[in-house]
Design a protein around this motif. Structure first.
Motif, short mmCIF file in Angstrom:
data_model
loop_
_atom_site.label_atom_id
_atom_site.label_comp_id
_atom_site.label_asym_id
_atom_site.label_seq_id
_atom_site.Cartn_x
_atom_site.Cartn_y
_atom_site.Cartn_z
N TYR A 423 58.86 16.66 13.92
CA TYR A 423 57.76 17.39 14.55
C TYR A 423 56.83 17.97 13.51
N ALA A 432 64.09 14.78 13.86
CA ALA A 432 64.43 14.84 15.29
C ALA A 432 64.91 13.46 15.76
N ALA A 451 74.17 15.11 23.53
CA ALA A 451 74.32 16.57 23.45
C ALA A 451 72.95 17.23 23.27
N ASN A 452 72.90 18.55 23.40
CA ASN A 452 71.65 19.29 23.16
C ASN A 452 71.15 19.01 21.75
N GLY A 453 69.84 18.81 21.66
CA GLY A 453 69.23 18.60 20.34
C GLY A 453 69.46 17.22 19.77
N SER A 454 70.00 16.29 20.58
CA SER A 454 70.29 14.97 20.03
C SER A 454 69.05 14.07 19.95
N GLY A 455 67.92 14.53 20.53
CA GLY A 455 66.67 13.77 20.38
C GLY A 455 66.21 13.05 21.63
N LYS A 456 66.83 13.35 22.78
CA LYS A 456 66.47 12.63 24.02
C LYS A 456 65.01 12.90 24.41
N SER A 457 64.66 14.18 24.46
CA SER A 457 63.29 14.52 24.87
C SER A 457 62.28 13.98 23.89
N THR A 458 62.64 14.01 22.60
CA THR A 458 61.71 13.49 21.59
C THR A 458 61.47 12.01 21.82
N GLU A 624 65.04 15.65 32.50
CA GLU A 624 65.83 16.77 33.07
C GLU A 624 65.01 17.64 34.01
N HIS A 655 71.86 15.30 31.92
CA HIS A 655 73.17 15.72 31.43
C HIS A 655 74.23 15.46 32.52
N1 LIG Z 1 58.29 21.20 19.14
C1 LIG Z 1 59.27 21.08 18.25
N2 LIG Z 1 59.07 21.47 16.97
C2 LIG Z 1 60.03 21.35 16.05
N3 LIG Z 1 61.25 20.86 16.30
C3 LIG Z 1 61.53 20.48 17.56
C4 LIG Z 1 60.56 20.57 18.61
N4 LIG Z 1 61.11 20.12 19.76
C5 LIG Z 1 62.37 19.75 19.45
N5 LIG Z 1 62.62 19.95 18.14
C6 LIG Z 1 63.86 19.65 17.41
O1 LIG Z 1 64.08 18.25 17.48
C7 LIG Z 1 65.44 17.96 17.69
C8 LIG Z 1 65.61 17.08 18.95
O2 LIG Z 1 65.17 17.87 20.04
P1 LIG Z 1 65.08 17.27 21.51
O3 LIG Z 1 64.39 18.29 22.35
O4 LIG Z 1 64.51 15.92 21.47
O5 LIG Z 1 66.62 17.17 21.90
P2 LIG Z 1 67.26 16.94 23.33
O6 LIG Z 1 68.34 15.93 23.13
O7 LIG Z 1 66.23 16.62 24.34
O8 LIG Z 1 67.90 18.36 23.59
P3 LIG Z 1 68.22 19.09 25.00
O9 LIG Z 1 69.34 18.35 25.64
O10 LIG Z 1 68.65 20.45 24.57
O11 LIG Z 1 66.95 19.09 25.78
C9 LIG Z 1 66.16 19.29 17.80
O12 LIG Z 1 66.75 19.57 16.56
C10 LIG Z 1 65.06 20.28 18.09
O13 LIG Z 1 65.35 21.54 17.52
#
Ligand SMILES: Nc1ncnc2c1ncn2[C@@H]1O[C@H](COP(=O)(O)OP(=O)(O)OP(=O)(O)O)[C@@H](O)[C@H]1O
Length: 705
Positions: A423, A432, A451-458, A624, A655
């Protein structure tokens, strides 16, 4: 020889050092100096003399293009209004000098009449008429000025707001996230800066006209007299200590003060005071700290900063005040025939008046500089936007990115090759997304788990093209943040026009909220704005998302505005007193209709169903959407979304390992920014990997102990 800044620093109260308040981290030449004032340590930028004269004068030339561009713009938008505004400002700036001129003529005539023991009626009447006319005209113009300012304000704030809105709407998601591309100036600030700059120039004009009057009145000795009038102001300008002239940070560093504050806070915690029997301890410690702190002042730093260490400055300032009068006395002694009482009186009045004006100008120097900066910032943002639009048009002409659109009738196909993403502005060492390679076929229903923070939303955001790769039309480069290739329908994502991508992609996530100030119907209709106002389409979308029941319960149904944007100002209203009529009125106004979190989510989901009505959506990303939904609502909503899959590729982040996941065409399991497993449910359950582990954890969480 001591420099001016040496002298200034020498006179400062307290000691000045190039050290941190915390001596452990003290490093000379850090770019700021620290001054201890009472209980405060105040840090200033270490840029020498803080009087700001040179900075202001350095800022004027570089602000001229922005200011003149703005003036031209305002003039072309509202020529009559702007000219009237300038004319009134001009009059208000020079009416002081004109008034003084007539007053001087009148006093001279009176003095002559007294001396000659006879009256020249015209010599007295004409200045009276002139003075009266100026007074009446000034009254009228000041009345007009107030109205003109109101109108200019309204129009210019709309103009500034619209320009800033266009700039912000053109920002990509990456730019919105990046701190360096934030615009720090608001429409209100831009207007305020514009108005204050005009006022400042008016002040300069005012000072110049008064100065020329003084020179005219006192003939040969004019410049010297003018200097004597301004002596106090000039001395003050060079010796005054005003903390607002420079950026500063003030930190309360006195440890005894901190202790006293902590003790007072502790005393408020009645439960702890009683249970630990702290009464005597608090009083004892407070007494000790208050003795140790001595006379270190806790006044605001701006009050402490302006105090001089010695009385000389205050004495000199007081002594300079009557200098013009002394100068007049000197003139009268030197040449009694040239000096008249009337000229002395008027010169004295001019002295007071010009001092006031120059004080205003000197006091407003830093504001003037800030105002110039705001206008420059506004202008730069608008110019950048114009530049982008020109680039975009140019590209469209060349037939570059602009001419490609998404193939209709079938879902989008994706191919990610070694994609890594971080990011903009992220403070982490790990990315990410890292080395992600993935193929999603047209029409597939894909589920992302991890898991949380694994990068799905990214990953979803990249698929939904919310962070585009280098795009010359946006002028913002993501190349440092995004590596690898993203192909859509076998072509680089960047070869599709932004507009065609936006029309073909729908994203639904738990971040999708309701837009304040819009009715529920419009909130839903915004999914496909040509159908805003189409009741049947809105109803159907609400039914699909399960929002219809909640909406129909509302007194105003689809016309309900959940978050009306109230701008309420009250003064001295006793809000505790329920019988107060104004309290009742306010409470009624604030008693807005509301729905539950889950219902809000359903209404937001209706917007996504509405977007399908364009018939152009080829890719649906669902991230989600279920945080506030009950299990049944979630299942129904997701099922309804999946039922719309014809002609679309769907990616769902979840999830919950329910039936939908089990029926997915492809499950992508992620861990720490990487894809660790890929396949269908049965395959993944057969291998002993991350997916099976996550599935097992969720299943056991709901098992009976
Ligand atoms: N806007 C942002 N700026 C900086 N880092 C970010 C941002 N959004 C997410 N991250 C980081 O990128 C990594 C992946 O985040 P992401 O939201 O893709 O995970 P996720 O699998 O969707 O998590 P969750 O299940 O908690 O939604 C995480 O380490 C998060 O802290």
């Amino acid at each position: 020889m001591s420099t001016f800044s040496d002298r200034k620093n020498h006179e400062m109260q307290g000691k000045v050092s190039k050290m941190d308040p915390d001596s452990d981290t003290a490093t000379p030449g850090k770019g700021y100096v620290t001054e201890n004032l009472g209980i405060w340590s105040v840090m200033f930028l270490d840029d020498g003399y803080r009087g700001q004269f040179h900075k202001v004068f350095g800022d004027i030339p570089k602000s001229i293009p922005a200011f003149s561009h703005l003036i031209r713009q305002v003039f072309s938008l509202y020529p009559t209004l702007f000219l009237m505004f300038c004319a009134t400002q001009l009059w208000m700036s020079c009416q002081g000098a004109i008034n003084l001129h007539f007053s001087s003529r009148l006093l001279e005539a009176i003095e002559l009449t007294l001396k000659n023991n006879g009256a020249d009626p015209w010599a007295v009447t004409l200045p009276i008429i002139g003075r009266l006319l100026v007074a009446v005209l000034t009254g009228y113009i000041s009345w007009t000025n107030e109205r003109l300012i109101s109108r200019m304000r309204r129009r210019l704030i709309c103009y500034f707001e619209l320009e800033l809105l266009k700039v912000k709407l053109n920002h990509s998601l990456a730019e919105s996230d990046a701190p360096e591309s934030q615009i720090n100036v608001s429409a209100n600030q831009a207007w305020k800066s514009f108005q204050e700059i005009i006022e400042f120039f008016g002040g300069i004009f005012d000072a110049l006209s008064q100065l020329s009057l003084i020179i005219h009145l006192s003939r040969q000795s004019g410049p010297l007299f003018a200097l004597s009038c301004l002596s106090k102001t000039i001395y003050w300008a060079f010796t005054r200590r005003c903390i607002w002239d420079t950026p500063f940070v003030a930190l309360e560093t006195d440890k005894h003060q901190t202790r006293m504050t902590a003790l007072v806070a502790l005393a408020k915690d009645k439960k702890d005071v009683i249970s630990y029997d702290l009464k005597d301890y608090i009083v004892r410690e407070y007494t000790k700290a208050s003795k140790l702190i001595g006379d270190a002042s806790d006044e605001h730093p701006w009050i402490l900063y302006r105090q001089f260490k010695t009385p000389w400055n205050n004495m000199a300032l007081e002594a300079l005040l009557p200098l013009p009068l002394f100068y007049c006395a000197f003139l009268a002694l030197r040449n009694p025939s040239a000096a008249t009482l009337s000229s002395i009186a008027i010169l004295q009045e001019s002295a007071t008046s010009i001092t006031r004006t120059v004080d205003f100008l000197l006091g407003g120097m830093e504001d003037f500089r800030t105002n110039l900066k705001h206008l420059r910032e506004f202008n730069n943002a608008v110019e950048r936007l114009a530049h982008r639009e020109a680039l975009r048009d140019h590209q469209a002409l060349l037939g570059g990115r602009g001419d490609s659109s998404i193939e209709k009738r079938r879902g989008m196909e994706f191919e990610l090759r070694n994609v890594a993403f971080n990011y903009p502005g992220a403070q982490t060492n790990t990315k990410a997304l890292n080395d992600v390679s993935l193929t999603i076929k047209s029409g597939q229903f894909v589920v992302l788990v991890g898991a949380n923070g694994s990068g799905k939303s990214t990953l979803v955001k990249l698929l939904a093209q919310m962070y585009n790769n280098d795009d010359p039309s946006t002028g913002f480069s993501l190349s440092e943040n995004l590596e690898g290739e993203i192909l859509i329908d076998s072509r680089p994502a960047s070869s599709f026009s932004e507009a065609s991508l936006r029309q073909a992609i729908a994203v639904f996530s738990q971040d999708n909220g309701l837009f304040a100030g819009f009715s529920l119907a419009e909130n839903i209709g915004l999914g496909y704005n040509p159908l805003i106002g189409n009741h049947n389409a809105t109803m159907e979308a609400a039914r699909m998302s399960g929002a219809d029941t909640a909406i129909n319960r509302m007194k105003d149904g689809f016309n309900t505005i959940l978050n009306p944007m109230l701008n309420l100002t009250s003064f001295n209203v006793d809000i505790e007193n329920e019988s107060n009529a104004l309290t009742k009125f306010m409470k009624n106004l604030q008693r807005a209709a509301d729905v539950s979190g889950g219902e809000r989510q359903r209404i937001a989901a209706a917007r996504t169903f509405m977007s399908f009505k364009s018939g152009k959506i080829r890719f649906l990303a669902v991230d989600e959407p279920n945080s506030a939904l009950d299990a049944e609502a979630e299942a129904t909503l997701l099922q309804n979304l999946v039922n719309e899959r014809e002609g679309k590729t769907i990616v769902l982040v979840t999830h919950h390992f329910g039936k939908l996941v089990q029926n997915a065409d492809l499950i992508v399991c992620m861990k720490e920014g990487r894809i660790v497993q890929l396949g269908r449910h049965e395959e993944l359950m057969r291998s002993d990997g991350e997916y099976k582990k996550l599935y097992g954890i969720q299943a056991s969480a709901f098992e009976n102990p």
